[in-house]
Design a protein around this motif. Structure first.
Motif, short mmCIF file in Angstrom:
data_model
loop_
_atom_site.label_atom_id
_atom_site.label_comp_id
_atom_site.label_asym_id
_atom_site.label_seq_id
_atom_site.Cartn_x
_atom_site.Cartn_y
_atom_site.Cartn_z
N ILE A 59 0.87 -1.17 0.00
CA ILE A 59 0.00 0.00 0.00
C ILE A 59 0.90 1.22 0.00
O ILE A 59 1.73 1.38 0.88
N ARG A 60 0.76 2.03 -1.01
CA ARG A 60 1.61 3.20 -1.17
C ARG A 60 0.75 4.42 -1.40
O ARG A 60 -0.26 4.35 -2.09
N PRO A 61 1.15 5.56 -0.86
CA PRO A 61 0.42 6.79 -1.16
C PRO A 61 0.63 7.15 -2.62
O PRO A 61 1.74 7.06 -3.12
N VAL A 62 -0.45 7.45 -3.30
CA VAL A 62 -0.34 7.76 -4.72
C VAL A 62 -1.14 9.02 -5.01
O VAL A 62 -2.35 9.04 -4.85
N ASP A 63 -0.44 10.09 -5.44
CA ASP A 63 -1.11 11.31 -5.87
C ASP A 63 -1.09 11.32 -7.39
O ASP A 63 -0.75 10.32 -8.02
N GLY A 64 -1.42 12.43 -8.01
CA GLY A 64 -1.48 12.50 -9.47
C GLY A 64 -0.18 12.12 -10.15
O GLY A 64 -0.15 11.28 -11.04
N ALA A 65 0.93 12.75 -9.75
CA ALA A 65 2.22 12.48 -10.38
C ALA A 65 2.68 11.06 -10.10
O ALA A 65 3.13 10.35 -11.01
N SER A 66 2.58 10.62 -8.87
CA SER A 66 3.06 9.26 -8.57
C SER A 66 2.14 8.20 -9.18
O SER A 66 2.63 7.14 -9.58
N VAL A 91 9.84 9.53 -10.89
CA VAL A 91 10.53 9.86 -9.64
C VAL A 91 9.52 10.01 -8.50
O VAL A 91 9.73 9.48 -7.40
N ALA A 92 8.41 10.70 -8.76
CA ALA A 92 7.38 10.86 -7.72
C ALA A 92 6.89 9.50 -7.23
O ALA A 92 6.74 9.28 -6.03
N ARG A 129 0.64 8.56 -12.10
CA ARG A 129 1.09 8.51 -13.49
C ARG A 129 2.42 7.76 -13.60
O ARG A 129 2.63 6.99 -14.54
N GLY A 130 3.30 7.98 -12.63
CA GLY A 130 4.58 7.28 -12.62
C GLY A 130 4.41 5.78 -12.46
O GLY A 130 5.08 5.00 -13.15
N LEU A 131 3.52 5.37 -11.58
CA LEU A 131 3.25 3.94 -11.40
C LEU A 131 2.68 3.35 -12.68
O LEU A 131 3.09 2.28 -13.11
N ASN A 132 1.76 4.05 -13.32
CA ASN A 132 1.19 3.57 -14.58
C ASN A 132 2.28 3.44 -15.65
O ASN A 132 2.35 2.43 -16.36
N THR A 190 3.58 -0.09 -17.36
CA THR A 190 3.48 -0.23 -18.81
C THR A 190 4.84 -0.41 -19.48
O THR A 190 4.98 -1.23 -20.38
N HIS A 191 5.85 0.37 -19.05
CA HIS A 191 7.11 0.42 -19.78
C HIS A 191 8.31 -0.20 -19.07
O HIS A 191 9.33 -0.42 -19.71
N CYS A 192 8.22 -0.43 -17.78
CA CYS A 192 9.40 -0.85 -17.02
C CYS A 192 9.29 -2.26 -16.43
O CYS A 192 10.31 -2.88 -16.14
N SER A 193 8.08 -2.75 -16.24
CA SER A 193 7.88 -3.97 -15.46
C SER A 193 8.35 -5.24 -16.15
O SER A 193 8.51 -6.27 -15.49
N ALA A 194 8.62 -5.21 -17.45
CA ALA A 194 9.15 -6.41 -18.10
C ALA A 194 10.57 -6.71 -17.63
O ALA A 194 11.00 -7.87 -17.66
#
Length: 107
Positions: free
Chosen positions: A13-20, A91-92, A22-25, A29-33
């Motif tokens: 469970i992580r705090p997620v605001d708008g920037a973070s 980064v966020a 978007r960063g998680l998304n 999408t692009h890094c998890s492979a």
């Protein structure tokens, strides 16, 4: 708060605001492979997990941004670039993984 399941199966469970968010998304999408983008061991052992990166001693947003910008600057290997706005979002998100009690997972 947003709940998610890590690559290792542990719930995070992580705090997620708008920037973070978007960063998680972007990361999913692009890094998890290659990288574990939450907790656990990366799918490619040579790729550090995000958690390991952000828990390196002395890491800050100011040191992480150029590292992300330059770390994939190997077109013959990865041919992957991250736009400046995406770096800020990434980064966020990544900084939400900092944990003073972090210990690397056993391989």
């Amino acid at each position: 708060m947003v709940a998610g399941q890590s690559e290792s199966g542990a719930t995070a469970i992580r705090p997620v605001d708008g920037a973070s968010a978007r960063g998680l998304n972007f990361a999913r999408t692009h890094c998890s492979a290659c990288h574990a983008v939450n907790m656990g061991i990366s799918p490619k052992r040579e790729a550090p997990s995000f958690e390991a990166v952000v828990n390196a001693p002395g890491l800050t947003a100011d040191t992480l941004k150029p590292w992300l910008r330059d770390s994939h600057n190997y077109p013959e290997v990865m041919n992957f670039a991250i736009e400046p706005a995406q770096i800020d979002d990434l980064v966020a998100y990544m900084l939400t993984l900092q944990n003073s009690e972090y210990t690397p997972p056993t391989q």
